[in-house]
Design a protein around this motif. Sequence first.
Motif, mmCIF file in Angstrom:
data_model
loop_
_atom_site.group_PDB
_atom_site.id
_atom_site.type_symbol
_atom_site.label_atom_id
_atom_site.label_comp_id
_atom_site.label_asym_id
_atom_site.label_seq_id
_atom_site.Cartn_x
_atom_site.Cartn_y
_atom_site.Cartn_z
ATOM 1 N N VAL A 64 0.859 -1.182 0.000
ATOM 2 C CA VAL A 64 0.000 0.000 0.000
ATOM 3 C C VAL A 64 0.895 1.231 0.000
ATOM 4 C CG1 VAL A 64 -0.260 -0.233 2.518
ATOM 5 C CG2 VAL A 64 -1.782 1.266 1.250
ATOM 6 N N GLU A 65 0.842 1.957 -1.084
ATOM 7 C CA GLU A 65 1.696 3.127 -1.256
ATOM 8 C C GLU A 65 0.830 4.309 -1.702
ATOM 9 O OE1 GLU A 65 5.681 4.510 -3.791
ATOM 10 O OE2 GLU A 65 4.569 2.711 -4.348
ATOM 11 N N GLY A 66 1.009 5.438 -1.066
ATOM 12 C CA GLY A 66 0.260 6.623 -1.455
ATOM 13 C C GLY A 66 -0.057 7.493 -0.272
ATOM 14 N N GLU A 67 -1.036 8.360 -0.439
ATOM 15 C CA GLU A 67 -1.419 9.282 0.624
ATOM 16 C C GLU A 67 -2.853 9.750 0.413
ATOM 17 O OE1 GLU A 67 1.067 12.693 0.469
ATOM 18 O OE2 GLU A 67 0.715 13.070 -1.656
ATOM 19 N N ALA A 68 -3.425 10.319 1.470
ATOM 20 C CA ALA A 68 -4.780 10.868 1.392
ATOM 21 C C ALA A 68 -4.890 12.007 2.387
ATOM 22 C CB ALA A 68 -5.822 9.794 1.701
ATOM 23 N N SER A 69 -5.725 12.983 2.052
ATOM 24 C CA SER A 69 -5.960 14.107 2.947
ATOM 25 C C SER A 69 -7.333 14.693 2.659
ATOM 26 C CB SER A 69 -4.881 15.181 2.793
ATOM 27 O OG SER A 69 -4.932 15.752 1.490
ATOM 28 N N CYS A 70 -7.833 15.449 3.616
ATOM 29 C CA CYS A 70 -9.108 16.142 3.451
ATOM 30 C C CYS A 70 -8.917 17.589 3.862
ATOM 31 C CB CYS A 70 -10.187 15.473 4.305
ATOM 32 S SG CYS A 70 -11.773 16.321 4.215
ATOM 33 N N GLY A 75 -16.521 26.132 4.139
ATOM 34 C CA GLY A 75 -17.607 25.207 4.423
ATOM 35 C C GLY A 75 -17.696 24.030 3.481
ATOM 36 N N LYS A 76 -16.701 23.847 2.608
ATOM 37 C CA LYS A 76 -16.713 22.732 1.665
ATOM 38 C C LYS A 76 -15.527 21.815 1.937
ATOM 39 C CE LYS A 76 -18.983 25.293 -2.086
ATOM 40 N NZ LYS A 76 -18.865 25.733 -3.494
ATOM 41 N N LEU A 77 -15.723 20.520 1.692
ATOM 42 C CA LEU A 77 -14.665 19.537 1.879
ATOM 43 C C LEU A 77 -14.059 19.167 0.536
ATOM 44 C CD1 LEU A 77 -16.291 17.178 4.528
ATOM 45 C CD2 LEU A 77 -14.557 18.933 4.913
ATOM 46 N N ILE A 78 -12.743 19.142 0.481
ATOM 47 C CA ILE A 78 -12.011 18.787 -0.737
ATOM 48 C C ILE A 78 -11.106 17.607 -0.400
ATOM 49 C CG2 ILE A 78 -10.457 19.620 -2.548
ATOM 50 C CD1 ILE A 78 -11.277 22.485 -1.667
ATOM 51 N N PHE A 79 -11.196 16.543 -1.195
ATOM 52 C CA PHE A 79 -10.454 15.314 -0.909
ATOM 53 C C PHE A 79 -9.334 15.088 -1.925
ATOM 54 C CE2 PHE A 79 -14.693 14.844 0.761
ATOM 55 C CZ PHE A 79 -14.477 14.334 2.032
ATOM 56 N N PHE A 80 -8.202 14.645 -1.406
ATOM 57 C CA PHE A 80 -7.083 14.244 -2.249
ATOM 58 C C PHE A 80 -6.644 12.847 -1.812
ATOM 59 C CE2 PHE A 80 -6.878 18.872 -1.908
ATOM 60 C CZ PHE A 80 -6.807 19.253 -3.238
ATOM 61 N N TYR A 81 -6.546 11.936 -2.757
ATOM 62 C CA TYR A 81 -6.051 10.603 -2.427
ATOM 63 C C TYR A 81 -5.459 9.980 -3.684
ATOM 64 C CZ TYR A 81 -10.688 9.387 -4.284
ATOM 65 O OH TYR A 81 -11.796 9.283 -5.062
ATOM 66 N N GLU A 82 -4.428 9.238 -3.481
ATOM 67 C CA GLU A 82 -3.758 8.524 -4.574
ATOM 68 C C GLU A 82 -3.099 7.290 -3.992
ATOM 69 O OE1 GLU A 82 -0.818 9.389 -8.392
ATOM 70 O OE2 GLU A 82 -0.948 10.832 -6.754
ATOM 71 N N TRP A 83 -3.528 6.105 -4.478
ATOM 72 C CA TRP A 83 -3.061 4.850 -3.893
ATOM 73 C C TRP A 83 -2.624 3.857 -4.964
ATOM 74 C CZ3 TRP A 83 -2.107 5.052 1.023
ATOM 75 C CH2 TRP A 83 -2.851 5.901 1.848
ATOM 76 N N LEU A 109 -5.639 4.373 -7.696
ATOM 77 C CA LEU A 109 -6.913 4.777 -7.129
ATOM 78 C C LEU A 109 -6.759 6.232 -6.698
ATOM 79 C CD1 LEU A 109 -9.769 4.177 -5.963
ATOM 80 C CD2 LEU A 109 -8.621 3.528 -3.830
ATOM 81 N N SER A 110 -7.471 7.143 -7.351
ATOM 82 C CA SER A 110 -7.325 8.561 -7.041
ATOM 83 C C SER A 110 -8.621 9.298 -7.305
ATOM 84 C CB SER A 110 -6.200 9.189 -7.875
ATOM 85 O OG SER A 110 -6.608 9.346 -9.223
ATOM 86 N N GLU A 111 -8.676 10.533 -6.800
ATOM 87 C CA GLU A 111 -9.877 11.353 -6.981
ATOM 88 C C GLU A 111 -10.062 11.773 -8.431
ATOM 89 O OE1 GLU A 111 -6.635 14.290 -6.691
ATOM 90 O OE2 GLU A 111 -7.156 12.500 -5.538
ATOM 91 N N GLU A 112 -9.053 11.556 -9.282
ATOM 92 C CA GLU A 112 -9.151 11.943 -10.683
ATOM 93 C C GLU A 112 -9.997 10.953 -11.494
ATOM 94 O OE1 GLU A 112 -5.218 12.356 -12.144
ATOM 95 O OE2 GLU A 112 -4.761 14.122 -10.916
ATOM 96 N N ASN A 113 -10.210 9.758 -10.953
ATOM 97 C CA ASN A 113 -10.944 8.725 -11.686
ATOM 98 C C ASN A 113 -12.109 8.195 -10.853
ATOM 99 O OD1 ASN A 113 -8.984 8.621 -13.890
ATOM 100 N ND2 ASN A 113 -7.639 7.634 -12.388
ATOM 101 N N GLU A 114 -13.196 7.843 -11.519
ATOM 102 C CA GLU A 114 -14.291 7.149 -10.857
ATOM 103 C C GLU A 114 -13.844 5.730 -10.516
ATOM 104 O OE1 GLU A 114 -17.147 8.393 -9.963
ATOM 105 O OE2 GLU A 114 -16.828 10.369 -10.885
ATOM 106 N N VAL A 115 -14.448 5.152 -9.479
ATOM 107 C CA VAL A 115 -14.076 3.793 -9.083
ATOM 108 C C VAL A 115 -14.301 2.817 -10.231
ATOM 109 C CG1 VAL A 115 -14.633 1.873 -7.541
ATOM 110 C CG2 VAL A 115 -14.491 4.182 -6.633
ATOM 111 N N TYR A 151 -14.585 2.342 1.230
ATOM 112 C CA TYR A 151 -13.479 3.153 1.760
ATOM 113 C C TYR A 151 -13.724 4.634 1.505
ATOM 114 C CZ TYR A 151 -9.201 5.861 1.143
ATOM 115 O OH TYR A 151 -8.273 6.874 1.147
ATOM 116 N N LEU A 152 -14.100 4.981 0.268
ATOM 117 C CA LEU A 152 -14.311 6.387 -0.079
ATOM 118 C C LEU A 152 -15.498 6.975 0.679
ATOM 119 C CD1 LEU A 152 -13.628 6.283 -3.927
ATOM 120 C CD2 LEU A 152 -12.116 7.069 -2.103
ATOM 121 N N LYS A 153 -16.527 6.162 0.873
ATOM 122 C CA LYS A 153 -17.679 6.635 1.640
ATOM 123 C C LYS A 153 -17.270 6.930 3.083
ATOM 124 C CE LYS A 153 -22.325 5.284 3.149
ATOM 125 N NZ LYS A 153 -23.365 4.224 3.118
ATOM 126 N N ALA A 154 -16.469 6.036 3.662
ATOM 127 C CA ALA A 154 -16.002 6.242 5.034
ATOM 128 C C ALA A 154 -15.079 7.450 5.125
ATOM 129 C CB ALA A 154 -15.285 4.984 5.535
#
Length: 337
Positions: A64-70, A75-83, A109-115, A151-154
């Motif tokens: 498992v290599e990568g990172e994620a942050s919120c 008032g808006k949430l922005i997500f970054f993740y790449e795995w 697996l990243s926010e740039e692509n749909e699952v 995972y993304l929902k959580a």
Amino acid sequence: MAKWGQGDPRWIVEERADATNVNNWHWTERDATSWSKRKLKEVLEGLVVEGEAGRCEIGDLKHVEGEASCNSRKGKLIFFYEWNLRLSWRGTVKESGEKHKGSVEIPNLSEENEVDDTEINVSKKKGEGDVLKELMRTEGATKVREALRDYLKALKTEFTLGMILPTKAPVSQELATERKPSGSTVQDSVTPQSLDMVGVKIPTVRIHMREVFNSPVDELYSIFTKKELVQKFSKCPAMIEAEKGGKLQMFEGCVSGEYTELVPSQRIVLKWRCRSWPDEHYATVALNFQDLAAQSELELECKGVPVSHEESTRQCWKKQYFEEIHSLLQQSKDNME
């Protein structure tokens, strides 16, 4: 300063208990990397794939290599993740009973692509058993995508709880918040509790679990109070000050707390929290030990768990505590033999 109800809301200081990040205007960031690694392991490992060809099961999350942050802004949430992920799998052919194994790779697996568009590659070790590879490539990939969605929902619900701070609400809304969660079912193991007031009111539940371990009670008690044993079953550095008022920190800071009561070989009480919970919110964890001769029963009661974190907290105790302690005890037994 503008008064309540007047002027630009960015500069209004509301009557809040926590008095932080008024109206969610400022940029805040929370690192979700360690939490994500644990959540990905939780949702992916143990997945079962069955079909006419046979049965397969996802094994360990080998890589498992990568990172994620919120991030929160205005008032808006922005997500970054790449795995980049790699899992093992093993299976049995239905007709012949042959066993085969291989791997599943998820390179991006990243926010740039749909699952649904995320690449999932299935491979198998040499030999026959291509029917199992095809099963994993089709049904298995579907199961993996479902787990990634979990995972993304959580990530967007459990992990972010408390990041968007509520603005001043009418009294009627505050009263509605105090009511029990709608549709909740009262069971022995999950009982809605009164709301905890930590800056904002949140609904909580109580978790009740029992587990029997192949260990004398004094040995099991030591696993929760001795630093070297905690580090062995958690597989991470830990801070353990097993005395009243002593601090506790485990799993790379994902869990922290304080010892409030210790009765050797009988009872431990903790103030306990997960890092993804609302800031400064703690549950009360009581661990009661019962001697069963060569075995020990551990009764866990965890009061004050945020409703939205009920299942993840239950899984934390089941998989990260109980299952790992079972493995440690078995390993110790094997070494003695």
